[in-house]
Design a protein around this motif. Structure first.
Motif, short mmCIF file in Angstrom:
data_model
loop_
_atom_site.label_atom_id
_atom_site.label_comp_id
_atom_site.label_asym_id
_atom_site.label_seq_id
_atom_site.Cartn_x
_atom_site.Cartn_y
_atom_site.Cartn_z
N VAL A 79 0.86 -1.19 0.00
CA VAL A 79 0.00 0.00 0.00
C VAL A 79 0.89 1.23 0.00
O VAL A 79 1.68 1.45 0.93
CB VAL A 79 -0.93 0.00 1.23
N HIS A 80 0.77 2.03 -1.05
CA HIS A 80 1.54 3.27 -1.17
C HIS A 80 0.64 4.44 -0.76
O HIS A 80 -0.47 4.58 -1.27
CB HIS A 80 2.02 3.49 -2.61
N GLY B 105 4.54 -15.43 -4.18
CA GLY B 105 5.73 -14.61 -4.33
C GLY B 105 5.52 -13.30 -5.06
O GLY B 105 6.46 -12.56 -5.27
N GLU B 106 4.28 -12.98 -5.43
CA GLU B 106 3.98 -11.77 -6.21
C GLU B 106 3.57 -10.63 -5.28
O GLU B 106 3.04 -10.86 -4.20
CB GLU B 106 2.87 -12.06 -7.21
N THR B 107 3.82 -9.41 -5.72
CA THR B 107 3.40 -8.22 -5.00
C THR B 107 2.45 -7.40 -5.85
O THR B 107 2.74 -7.11 -7.02
CB THR B 107 4.61 -7.35 -4.61
N VAL B 108 1.31 -7.05 -5.28
CA VAL B 108 0.32 -6.20 -5.95
C VAL B 108 0.35 -4.83 -5.27
O VAL B 108 0.25 -4.73 -4.05
CB VAL B 108 -1.09 -6.81 -5.87
N ASP B 109 0.50 -3.78 -6.07
CA ASP B 109 0.58 -2.42 -5.54
C ASP B 109 -0.79 -1.77 -5.47
O ASP B 109 -1.60 -1.87 -6.41
CB ASP B 109 1.51 -1.57 -6.41
N LEU B 110 -1.05 -1.10 -4.34
CA LEU B 110 -2.26 -0.31 -4.15
C LEU B 110 -1.84 1.12 -3.81
O LEU B 110 -0.94 1.32 -2.99
CB LEU B 110 -3.12 -0.89 -3.02
N TYR B 111 -2.50 2.10 -4.41
CA TYR B 111 -2.10 3.50 -4.25
C TYR B 111 -3.21 4.31 -3.59
O TYR B 111 -4.39 4.17 -3.94
CB TYR B 111 -1.72 4.11 -5.60
N VAL B 112 -2.82 5.13 -2.63
CA VAL B 112 -3.77 5.92 -1.86
C VAL B 112 -3.25 7.36 -1.74
O VAL B 112 -2.07 7.58 -1.48
CB VAL B 112 -3.96 5.35 -0.44
N THR B 113 -4.14 8.31 -1.93
CA THR B 113 -3.82 9.72 -1.65
C THR B 113 -4.82 10.24 -0.63
O THR B 113 -6.03 10.27 -0.88
CB THR B 113 -3.89 10.57 -2.93
N LEU B 114 -4.32 10.62 0.54
CA LEU B 114 -5.17 11.18 1.59
C LEU B 114 -5.16 12.70 1.49
O LEU B 114 -4.10 13.32 1.36
CB LEU B 114 -4.69 10.74 2.97
N ASN B 115 -6.34 13.28 1.58
CA ASN B 115 -6.47 14.74 1.53
C ASN B 115 -6.89 15.26 2.90
O ASN B 115 -7.71 14.64 3.60
CB ASN B 115 -7.51 15.15 0.49
N PRO B 116 -6.35 16.41 3.32
CA PRO B 116 -6.73 16.98 4.61
C PRO B 116 -8.22 17.29 4.67
O PRO B 116 -8.85 17.61 3.65
CB PRO B 116 -5.89 18.25 4.72
N VAL B 117 -8.80 17.15 5.86
CA VAL B 117 -10.20 17.53 6.04
C VAL B 117 -10.33 19.04 5.87
O VAL B 117 -9.56 19.81 6.48
CB VAL B 117 -10.69 17.10 7.44
N PRO B 118 -11.27 19.54 5.04
CA PRO B 118 -11.41 20.99 4.83
C PRO B 118 -11.76 21.70 6.15
O PRO B 118 -12.57 21.20 6.93
CB PRO B 118 -12.57 21.10 3.82
#
Length: 229
Positions: A126-127, A185-198
Motif C-alpha cells: 500500500v503506497h 511470491g507476487e506483490t500487488v501495488d495499491l495506491y492511496v492519496t489522503l487529503n486533509p479535512v477541509p
C-alpha cells in the motif's frame, strides 16, 4: 619364574586394552583382510558402504573389514538423525593387514522454519502520501504506513479481500476496491492519496466601532423616515 610373571603382566595389559576400547574401535586380528577405519566426529552415526550397513561409530571410529581379493567398494556414507549426511568416495583398497583411513564430518541440521498455514504467500504494498495512516483490509487492521508504504502479507489460498481502507486523523478516509489477488511470491501495488479535512471558514465579527457606526446609520434612517411621515 620371572618369565612367567612377565607373561602374566603382558597378558593382563593386553586384556585391559581390549576392555577399555570398544570392539568397533579395534581392527580385527588375523585373516586375509584389510580394514577401512571410518573416522567421524559423532558417535552413534551409521556407516554404509555402497548402501550396505556396516555398523555405528564408537569412540570416534568404526573399523570395516574388507577382503583384499573382494570387489572394491566405490562409496560410503555416514548418517544420523538430526545431522547432515556425509557422502564420500572410496579411492583405494587396503592390502592384507593394512588399515586405510576415511574421514567424515557431520553437522547438526539447522531447524527449518515451520511452513505457513494456509499455503503460499504473496503481498500487497500500500503506497500512501501520508505516514502513520492506518490500513485495513475488510475492516481488519494490517498496520500503519511508514516511509510511504505498508506491505501486507496474504495467503494465496486464503479468502480474497474485497476492500481496503486508509485512515488518519485530520484526513479524509480513503476506501478502495481490491480487484486483483497476488500469486505466490507476487506483490500487488495499491495506491492511496489522503487529503486533509477541509477547515470551515468563519466570518470575522464586526469590530465595536463598525458595529456602533452601523447602529448609528440605522437610527438616522429610522428618524428620517418618521419626519417624512
Amino acid at each position: 619364574m620371572q618369565s612367567v610373571v612377565r607373561n602374566i603382566l603382558v597378558f593382563s595389559l593386553v586384556a585391559c586394552c581390549l576392555i577399555v576400547l570398544p570392539s568397533s574401535a579395534q581392527p580385527p586380528l588375523g585373516g586375509d583382510n584389510g580394514w577401512y577405519a571410518v573416522n567421524c566426529n559423532v558417535d552413534g552415526a551409521q556407516v554404509y558402504f555402497d548402501n550396505e550397513y556396516k555398523g555405528e561409530i564408537e569412540a570416534g571410529v568404526l573399523y570395516v573389514p574388507v577382503y583384499t581379493t573382494g570387489t572394491p567398494y566405490q562409496s560410503f556414507r555416514v548418517e544420523k538423525d538430526g545431522y547432515t549426511t556425509y557422502y564420500g568416495d572410496v579411492t583405494s583398497v587396503p592390502g592384507k593387514g593394512e588399515v586405510f583411513d576415511l574421514y567424515a564430518t557431520i553437522n547438526p541440521v539447522q531447524p527449518t522454519q515451520a511452513p505457513l498455514i494456509g499455503g503460499d504467500i504473496g503481498w500487497y504494498t500500500v503506497h500512501c502520501n501520508v505516514d502513520g495512516a492506518t490500513v485495513q483490509f475488510d475492516n481488519e487492521v494490517k498496520g500503519v504506513t511508514s516511509q510511504g508504504v505498508l506491505s501486507v502479507q496474504v495467503y494465496t489460498t486464503g479468502t480474497p479481500y474485497q476492500t481496503y481502507t486508509v485512515t488518519k486523523e485530520g484526513y479524509q478516509t480513503y476506501t478502495g476496491s481490491i480487484d486483483r489477488y497476488p500469486a505466490k511470491g507476487e506483490t500487488v501495488d495499491l495506491y492511496v492519496t489522503l487529503n486533509p479535512v477541509p477547515v470551515p471558514t468563519q466570518q470575522a465579527p464586526l469590530s465595536p466601532a463598525l458595529a456602533g457606526g452601523a447602529l448609528l446609520i440605522v437610527g438616522l434612517l429610522l428618524v428620517a423616515g418618521r419626519k417624512q411621515n
